[in-house]
Write a protein that holds these residues in place. Structure first.
Motif, PDB file in Angstrom:
ATOM      1  N   ASP A 293      84.325 -64.155 -21.053  1.00  0.00           N
ATOM      2  CA  ASP A 293      83.772 -65.413 -21.286  1.00  0.00           C
ATOM      3  C   ASP A 293      84.847 -66.205 -22.229  1.00  0.00           C
ATOM      4  O   ASP A 293      84.426 -66.396 -23.517  1.00  0.00           O
ATOM      5  CB  ASP A 293      82.561 -65.644 -21.765  1.00  0.00           C
TER       6      ASP A 293
ATOM      7  N   ARG B   9      75.912 -55.404 -14.866  1.00  0.00           N
ATOM      8  CA  ARG B   9      74.891 -56.250 -14.047  1.00  0.00           C
ATOM      9  C   ARG B   9      75.741 -57.155 -13.019  1.00  0.00           C
ATOM     10  O   ARG B   9      75.404 -57.277 -11.931  1.00  0.00           O
ATOM     11  CB  ARG B   9      74.217 -57.278 -15.164  1.00  0.00           C
ATOM     12  N   GLU B  10      76.782 -57.925 -13.436  1.00  0.00           N
ATOM     13  CA  GLU B  10      77.830 -58.612 -12.586  1.00  0.00           C
ATOM     14  C   GLU B  10      78.277 -57.749 -11.653  1.00  0.00           C
ATOM     15  O   GLU B  10      78.538 -57.944 -10.615  1.00  0.00           O
ATOM     16  CB  GLU B  10      78.737 -59.467 -13.243  1.00  0.00           C
TER      17      GLU B  10
ATOM     18  N   ASP C 197      76.607 -54.245 -20.771  1.00  0.00           N
ATOM     19  CA  ASP C 197      75.506 -54.377 -19.847  1.00  0.00           C
ATOM     20  C   ASP C 197      75.587 -55.678 -18.896  1.00  0.00           C
ATOM     21  O   ASP C 197      75.223 -55.392 -17.645  1.00  0.00           O
ATOM     22  CB  ASP C 197      74.114 -54.832 -20.588  1.00  0.00           C
ATOM     23  N   ALA C 198      76.292 -56.659 -19.356  1.00  0.00           N
ATOM     24  CA  ALA C 198      76.617 -57.548 -18.611  1.00  0.00           C
ATOM     25  C   ALA C 198      77.592 -57.485 -17.525  1.00  0.00           C
ATOM     26  O   ALA C 198      77.332 -57.946 -16.482  1.00  0.00           O
ATOM     27  CB  ALA C 198      77.121 -58.982 -19.564  1.00  0.00           C
TER      28      ALA C 198
ATOM     29  N   VAL D 231      81.321 -62.958 -18.326  1.00  0.00           N
ATOM     30  CA  VAL D 231      80.549 -62.050 -19.156  1.00  0.00           C
ATOM     31  C   VAL D 231      80.963 -62.307 -20.435  1.00  0.00           C
ATOM     32  O   VAL D 231      82.213 -62.369 -20.800  1.00  0.00           O
ATOM     33  CB  VAL D 231      80.709 -60.563 -18.604  1.00  0.00           C
TER      34      VAL D 231
ATOM     35  N   ASP E  97      80.473 -56.937 -23.707  1.00  0.00           N
ATOM     36  CA  ASP E  97      79.056 -56.977 -23.331  1.00  0.00           C
ATOM     37  C   ASP E  97      78.945 -55.856 -22.015  1.00  0.00           C
ATOM     38  O   ASP E  97      78.925 -56.345 -20.954  1.00  0.00           O
ATOM     39  CB  ASP E  97      78.302 -58.105 -23.090  1.00  0.00           C
TER      40      ASP E  97
END
Length: 103
Positions: free
Chosen positions: A49, A74-75, A70-71, A64, A68
């Motif tokens: 991002d 997740r994506e 975890d992000a 994201v 991160d």
């Protein structure tokens, strides 16, 4: 083995077109050629991002936060596990990339 830049450019385009997704997780970029080429190929992009990726990708990539993990996971799960997400990114990427040209 010596290769000229066009050979490498062709190889990158060939490779990214066959990828499940391109992860562009830079903290800093000048422009964002790799995400642009992935979008041109219809390959989903998950990107940091950061402003250059927003400029190039618009609303197409999945963004994201920097650092991160975890992000990112997740994506990636969304891209791998949800055909509608893959199809949307594959359809909208080439449209967005068409706004850019080497000419």
């Amino acid at each position: 083995l010596k290769r000229t830049p066009p050979d490498w450019a062709h190889y990158f385009a060939w490779t990214v077109a066959r990828a499940t997704a391109l992860l562009a997780l830079s903290r800093a970029e000048g422009f964002g050629i790799a995400p642009l080429e992935a979008m041109r190929a219809g390959t989903p992009v998950i990107a940091s991002d950061i402003p250059p990726f927003h400029e190039v990708g618009g609303e197409v990539p999945l963004f994201v936060p920097v650092d991160d993990s975890d992000a990112v996971a997740r994506e990636m799960g969304r891209v791998v596990g949800d055909a509608s997400v893959r199809e949307r990114l594959a359809a909208t990427g080439p449209v967005r990339a068409a706004a850019y040209s080497w000419d």
